[in-house]
Motif scaffolding. Structure first.
Motif, PDB file in Angstrom:
ATOM      1  N   GLN A   1      51.907  33.329  -1.146  1.00  0.00           N
ATOM      2  CA  GLN A   1      53.198  33.851  -1.597  1.00  0.00           C
ATOM      3  C   GLN A   1      53.621  35.047  -0.744  1.00  0.00           C
ATOM      4  OE1 GLN A   1      55.460  32.539  -4.021  1.00  0.00           O
ATOM      5  NE2 GLN A   1      56.699  33.961  -2.827  1.00  0.00           N
ATOM      6  N   ALA A   2      52.678  35.894  -0.356  1.00  0.00           N
ATOM      7  CA  ALA A   2      53.002  37.042   0.491  1.00  0.00           C
ATOM      8  C   ALA A   2      53.563  36.568   1.839  1.00  0.00           C
ATOM      9  CB  ALA A   2      51.778  37.922   0.702  1.00  0.00           C
ATOM     10  N   MET A   3      52.989  35.509   2.416  1.00  0.00           N
ATOM     11  CA  MET A   3      53.509  34.977   3.682  1.00  0.00           C
ATOM     12  C   MET A   3      54.891  34.366   3.485  1.00  0.00           C
ATOM     13  SD  MET A   3      50.228  33.549   5.796  1.00  0.00           S
ATOM     14  CE  MET A   3      49.242  32.921   4.445  1.00  0.00           C
ATOM     15  N   ILE A   4      55.098  33.683   2.370  1.00  0.00           N
ATOM     16  CA  ILE A   4      56.431  33.152   2.067  1.00  0.00           C
ATOM     17  C   ILE A   4      57.443  34.292   2.028  1.00  0.00           C
ATOM     18  CG2 ILE A   4      57.842  32.071   0.254  1.00  0.00           C
ATOM     19  CD1 ILE A   4      55.248  30.438  -0.471  1.00  0.00           C
ATOM     20  N   ASP A   5      57.004  35.449   1.548  1.00  0.00           N
ATOM     21  CA  ASP A   5      57.866  36.635   1.484  1.00  0.00           C
ATOM     22  C   ASP A   5      57.949  37.380   2.816  1.00  0.00           C
ATOM     23  OD1 ASP A   5      58.301  36.071  -1.205  1.00  0.00           O
ATOM     24  OD2 ASP A   5      56.701  37.419  -1.885  1.00  0.00           O
ATOM     25  N   GLY A   6      57.294  36.823   3.867  1.00  0.00           N
ATOM     26  CA  GLY A   6      57.384  37.414   5.202  1.00  0.00           C
ATOM     27  C   GLY A   6      56.377  38.506   5.491  1.00  0.00           C
ATOM     28  N   LYS A   7      55.365  38.637   4.664  1.00  0.00           N
ATOM     29  CA  LYS A   7      54.337  39.673   4.859  1.00  0.00           C
ATOM     30  C   LYS A   7      53.252  39.177   5.815  1.00  0.00           C
ATOM     31  CE  LYS A   7      55.467  42.435   1.054  1.00  0.00           C
ATOM     32  NZ  LYS A   7      56.757  41.867   0.871  1.00  0.00           N
TER      33      LYS A   7
END
Length: 196
Positions: free
Chosen positions: A8-14
């Motif tokens: 989810q963090a990668m989906i949010d661009g993190k």
């Protein structure tokens, strides 16, 4: 491999990662690292790699796409009216800007080149994303795949397995991607996405 929270963090661009340059959380440092990897791959004898650095011309891509092929796998199909049509069989290597991971798979690309200027004026290519089973290297391209994998590992990238990437995402979310509808999101979609 990745927890739901990390996905989810990668989906949010993190940016995720404990190794350089991902541990710096610096996009410029990651881009420089990717460019060094690209130059390393182009130094492999008899291999040509091309890269898409500019987010496919618009929007944001969470990955850089390399297309690599052996020189003998480039075939001239036709030359006429000042144009040359070529076909290349090779591998797409998608490398994440958000985590030190990559995926690979076969592709067949076509280009039309203006002979006088050597300018690309058209072409066609595929993607590893969007289809159900596009990730994975065919037996015919295993040797090329192994050489590219060694270069990726030298730069601390892990090549992810198709079985992991093709699994349905185990939670509901919204991914800013053009590749797939939300009901069909896979783990790959959480890491490798392009929003236009």
């Amino acid at each position: 491999m990745f927890s739901n929270k990390q996905l989810q963090a990668m989906i949010d661009g993190k940016i995720m990662g404990e190794k350089f340059p991902y541990d710096t959380n610096d996009e410029r440092e990651i881009e420089a690292h990717l460019r060094r990897l690209f130059h390393r791959m182009n130094r492999i004898p008899n291999i040509v790699c091309e890269a898409e650095w500019d987010h496919f011309g618009s929007g944001y891509a969470s990955f850089v796409e390399f297309f690599c092929y052996q020189k003998e796998d480039l075939v001239v199909l036709e030359e006429k009216n000042g144009h040359r049509e070529i076909k290349m069989n090779g591998l797409i290597v998608d490398i994440s800007r958000l985590a030190p991971v990559a995926i690979m798979g076969d592709d067949e690309r076509y280009k039309t080149i203006r002979i006088e200027t050597n300018e690309d004026i058209g072409g066609g290519y595929g993607s590893l994303l969007g289809g159900p089973k596009l990730i994975g290297v065919s037996e015919r391209l295993q040797s090329l795949g192994e050489q590219l994998k060694r270069a990726l590992e030298e730069f601390d990238y892990e090549v992810l397995e198709p079985e992991e990437m093709n699994q349905l995402l185990p939670f509901k979310t919204k991914i800013p991607t053009l590749y797939r509808e939300s009901r069909d999101y896979t783990v790959a979609d959480a890491i490798f996405y392009w929003e236009d």
